[in-house]
Design an enzyme around this catalytic site. Structure first.
Site, PDB file in Angstrom:
ATOM      1  CD  GLU A 369      -3.153  -1.170   1.654  1.00 48.67           C
ATOM      2  OE1 GLU A 369      -3.676  -0.216   1.664  1.00 48.67           O
ATOM      3  OE2 GLU A 369      -3.633  -2.467   1.972  1.00 48.67           O
ATOM      4  CD  GLU A 373      11.847   3.397   0.234  1.00 45.58           C
ATOM      5  OE1 GLU A 373      10.940   2.765   0.317  1.00 45.58           O
ATOM      6  OE2 GLU A 373      13.040   2.900   0.706  1.00 45.58           O
TER       7      GLU A 373
HETATM    8  N1  CAA Z   1      -6.209  11.684  -3.686  1.00 43.21           N
HETATM    9  C1  CAA Z   1      -6.870  12.304  -4.719  1.00 43.21           C
HETATM   10  N2  CAA Z   1      -6.219  12.804  -5.981  1.00 43.21           N
HETATM   11  C2  CAA Z   1      -4.844  12.439  -5.762  1.00 43.21           C
HETATM   12  C3  CAA Z   1      -4.433  11.714  -4.566  1.00 43.21           C
HETATM   13  C4  CAA Z   1      -4.987  11.702  -3.567  1.00 43.21           C
HETATM   14  N3  CAA Z   1      -4.266  10.922  -2.591  1.00 43.21           N
HETATM   15  N4  CAA Z   1      -2.803  11.698  -4.909  1.00 43.21           N
HETATM   16  C5  CAA Z   1      -2.830  12.318  -6.255  1.00 43.21           C
HETATM   17  N5  CAA Z   1      -3.596  12.637  -6.728  1.00 43.21           N
HETATM   18  C6  CAA Z   1      -4.158  13.320  -8.197  1.00 43.21           C
HETATM   19  C7  CAA Z   1      -3.377  14.537  -8.207  1.00 43.21           C
HETATM   20  O1  CAA Z   1      -4.224  15.485  -7.574  1.00 43.21           O
HETATM   21  C8  CAA Z   1      -3.060  14.662  -9.584  1.00 43.21           C
HETATM   22  O2  CAA Z   1      -4.561  15.084 -10.226  1.00 43.21           O
HETATM   23  P1  CAA Z   1      -4.444  15.975 -11.476  1.00 43.21           P
HETATM   24  O3  CAA Z   1      -5.294  14.931 -12.453  1.00 43.21           O
HETATM   25  O4  CAA Z   1      -5.454  17.151 -11.247  1.00 43.21           O
HETATM   26  O5  CAA Z   1      -3.150  16.127 -12.004  1.00 43.21           O
HETATM   27  C9  CAA Z   1      -3.098  13.292 -10.084  1.00 43.21           C
HETATM   28  O6  CAA Z   1      -3.604  12.457  -8.904  1.00 43.21           O
HETATM   29  C10 CAA Z   1      -1.742  12.781 -10.266  1.00 43.21           C
HETATM   30  O7  CAA Z   1      -1.011  13.061  -9.106  1.00 43.21           O
HETATM   31  P2  CAA Z   1       0.648  12.991  -9.172  1.00 43.21           P
HETATM   32  O8  CAA Z   1       1.213  13.738 -10.143  1.00 43.21           O
HETATM   33  O9  CAA Z   1       0.798  13.376  -7.658  1.00 43.21           O
HETATM   34  O10 CAA Z   1       0.845  11.298  -9.292  1.00 43.21           O
HETATM   35  P3  CAA Z   1       2.222  10.701  -9.744  1.00 43.21           P
HETATM   36  O11 CAA Z   1       2.023  10.097 -10.807  1.00 43.21           O
HETATM   37  O12 CAA Z   1       3.358  11.493  -9.267  1.00 43.21           O
HETATM   38  O13 CAA Z   1       2.139   9.593  -8.469  1.00 43.21           O
HETATM   39  C11 CAA Z   1       2.179   8.694  -6.143  1.00 43.21           C
HETATM   40  C12 CAA Z   1       1.860   9.829  -7.163  1.00 43.21           C
HETATM   41  C13 CAA Z   1       1.783   9.201  -4.876  1.00 43.21           C
HETATM   42  C14 CAA Z   1       3.695   8.277  -6.175  1.00 43.21           C
HETATM   43  C15 CAA Z   1       1.411   7.408  -6.646  1.00 43.21           C
HETATM   44  O14 CAA Z   1       1.961   6.817  -7.758  1.00 43.21           O
HETATM   45  C16 CAA Z   1       1.403   6.261  -5.406  1.00 43.21           C
HETATM   46  O15 CAA Z   1       0.768   6.481  -4.487  1.00 43.21           O
HETATM   47  N6  CAA Z   1       2.220   5.262  -5.714  1.00 43.21           N
HETATM   48  C17 CAA Z   1       2.085   4.221  -4.739  1.00 43.21           C
HETATM   49  C18 CAA Z   1       1.379   3.196  -5.396  1.00 43.21           C
HETATM   50  C19 CAA Z   1       0.809   1.937  -4.086  1.00 43.21           C
HETATM   51  O16 CAA Z   1       0.709   2.518  -2.893  1.00 43.21           O
HETATM   52  N7  CAA Z   1       0.768   0.710  -4.517  1.00 43.21           N
HETATM   53  C20 CAA Z   1       0.500  -0.231  -3.698  1.00 43.21           C
HETATM   54  C21 CAA Z   1      -0.626  -1.000  -4.394  1.00 43.21           C
HETATM   55  S1  CAA Z   1      -1.605  -1.802  -3.406  1.00 43.21           S
HETATM   56  C22 CAA Z   1      -1.031  -3.108  -2.578  1.00 43.21           C
HETATM   57  O17 CAA Z   1      -0.235  -2.820  -1.901  1.00 43.21           O
HETATM   58  C23 CAA Z   1      -1.507  -4.477  -3.038  1.00 43.21           C
HETATM   59  C24 CAA Z   1      -2.341  -4.990  -1.969  1.00 43.21           C
HETATM   60  O18 CAA Z   1      -3.149  -5.807  -2.114  1.00 43.21           O
HETATM   61  C25 CAA Z   1      -2.275  -4.676  -0.554  1.00 43.21           C
END
Ligand code: CAA
Length: 389
Positions: A369, A373
């Site tokens: 999740e 980092e």
């Molecule tokens: N809530 C609502 N909108 C959000 C948001 C949030 N928390 N975070 C970002 N956004 C929106 C931004 O406002 C932006 O909106 P616009 O369309 O207006 O531009 C858009 O999303 C893009 O935002 P970023 O430019 O910040 O996006 P990014 O590509 O740079 O990525 C990141 C941001 C935080 C690194 C994201 O990719 C991330 O959270 N990565 C980690 C993924 C993760 O947690 N994976 C785990 C998978 S689940 C799992 O573990 C499996 C399981 O079964 C347990």
């Protein structure tokens, strides 16, 4: 029993939830915890009991058959389950926060009526499919495709590391409709895993920890699903994923608190029994330093976690706090479990004691999740945004 400053944040109803789940966890889950770990055993027999107590429908209002609890209660539930069995806690948290919650938040009334009642009973278990073999932290880089075809979409691609996949009926699926639009090309769907043709579930991953929580890949090969299965608007799937993960991170923070708490409890018990140099080891100041740090870190982790939960309950913007809670609690969890093994010495390294399991279970809280980092990136991005507002 150790006291916690967290309890000052709880109302009478939440205290009752905590006490009843603690009892259930001790009586029903703890006796199975070693088997769940050692045999990588999915505790099927617990599912009806978890459902009966409302633990598989935490956020769902009663009109759909749920227990309608808040995020503070959710955190208490996950923490208490994780204190005895981290595997069971993540089976419950993925179902509630990664599968049910996005249906509640983004689903149509028809979708809620179709999916939620069965999910509340545990007859239908849910999972969340975002990660792919080549797409983890950079979640916008989805390669699983959705192509419009009349009233349907055709899905192709592979999802990886999916908690609950081998036992799930319902999947929240993130796909790329138009890669030229980056994250704005991502679309979410609700998929019936067991009744839709072209879906195959990979082998159960052989993991370091949380061994009873089944994890597998899901492959979609020319899978046809109706447009009725769209979750939220086309091209808005990234928001579905990010908001879902914000809430999910509170659950993982609570899970981390549970493992950290079990580590402290066991270390304290052992140190007041074990003797070296003619005294109980709890009388050695070096051991006392460990215990004091473990307890203080745990209290701080809980305060972050329950504050994030409260902020979500109050409808506040809680992304940053959820990331802070998840980051700090998971790192405390790792440290506490490590110190618990250290305090047990050689006994901590063998399976006669539970602390080696806590250390193995702890590691994933820093990874899934969103890695530590990524939590730091989320926190920093929010700080910069707040500063410029
Ligand atoms: N809530 C609502 N909108 C959000 C948001 C949030 N928390 N975070 C970002 N956004 C929106 C931004 O406002 C932006 O909106 P616009 O369309 O207006 O531009 C858009 O999303 C893009 O935002 P970023 O430019 O910040 O996006 P990014 O590509 O740079 O990525 C990141 C941001 C935080 C690194 C994201 O990719 C991330 O959270 N990565 C980690 C993924 C993760 O947690 N994976 C785990 C998978 S689940 C799992 O573990 C499996 C399981 O079964 C347990």
């Amino acid at each position: 029993m150790l006291t916690s400053g967290r309890d000052i944040l709880l109302n009478e109803e939440e205290k009752l939830v905590k006490e009843s789940i603690k009892q259930f966890a001790e009586d029903k889950v703890k006796p199975l915890a070693r088997k769940i770990d050692a045999e990588h055993y999915y505790p099927t027999e617990l599912i009806p009991e978890l459902a009966e107590l409302g633990l598989l429908s935490v956020f769902v209002p009663s009109e759909y058959g749920g227990s309608g609890m808040n995020n503070i209660s959710y955190s208490l539930i996950i923490e208490e389950l994780a204190t005895v069995c981290a595997s069971t806690s993540v089976i419950v948290s993925a179902h509630n926060s990664l599968a049910i919650w996005p249906i509640l938040k983004f689903g149509t009334t028809e979708q809620k009526k179709q999916y939620l009642p069965l999910m509340c009973t545990g007859k239908s278990i849910g999972c969340f499919a975002l990660s792919e073999p080549g797409t983890g932290s950079d979640a916008a880089r989805q390669t699983c495709t959705a192509k419009e075809d009349g009233d349907d979409f055709i899905i192709n691609g592979v999802k990886n590391w999916i908690t609950n996949a081998p036992v799930s009926d319902v999947c929240i699926l993130l796909t790329m409709e138009d890669a030229s639009k980056d994250h704005k090309g991502i679309t979410a769907f609700i998929v019936d895993l067991k009744t839709t043709e072209g879906i195959s579930i990979g082998h159960k991953e052989n993991k370091l920890g949380i061994c009873g929580s089944p994890t597998a890949s899901i492959t979609f090969d020319q899978v046809r699903i109706s447009k009725k299965q769209l979750l939220g608007e086309r091209g808005k799937g990234f928001r579905v994923a990010m908001e879902t993960l914000d809430g999910g991170r509170i659950g993982i923070a609570a899970q981390a608190c549970g493992i950290a708490s079990a580590s402290l409890n066991d270390a304290l018990r052992y140190s007041t029994e074990r003797e070296t140099f003619g005294v109980k080891i709890s009388e050695h100041q070096m051991i006392q330093t460990y215990l004091a740090d473990m307890a203080t870190d745990l209290e701080a982790a809980r305060l972050l976690t329950y504050t994030a939960a409260k902020m979500k309950d109050e409808g506040m913007q809680y992304s940053k706090m959820a990331a802070q809670a998840k980051l700090f609690s998971s790192e405390v969890c790792m440290r506490n479990s490590h110190l618990a093994v250290q305090i047990h010495g050689g006994y901590g390294f063998v399976k006669d004691f539970n602390v080696e399991r806590y250390m193995r279970d702890a590691k994933i809280t820093e990874i899934y999740e969103g890695t530590s980092e990524i939590q730091r990136l989320v926190i920093a991005a929010n700080l910069i945004k707040e500063q410029s507002n």
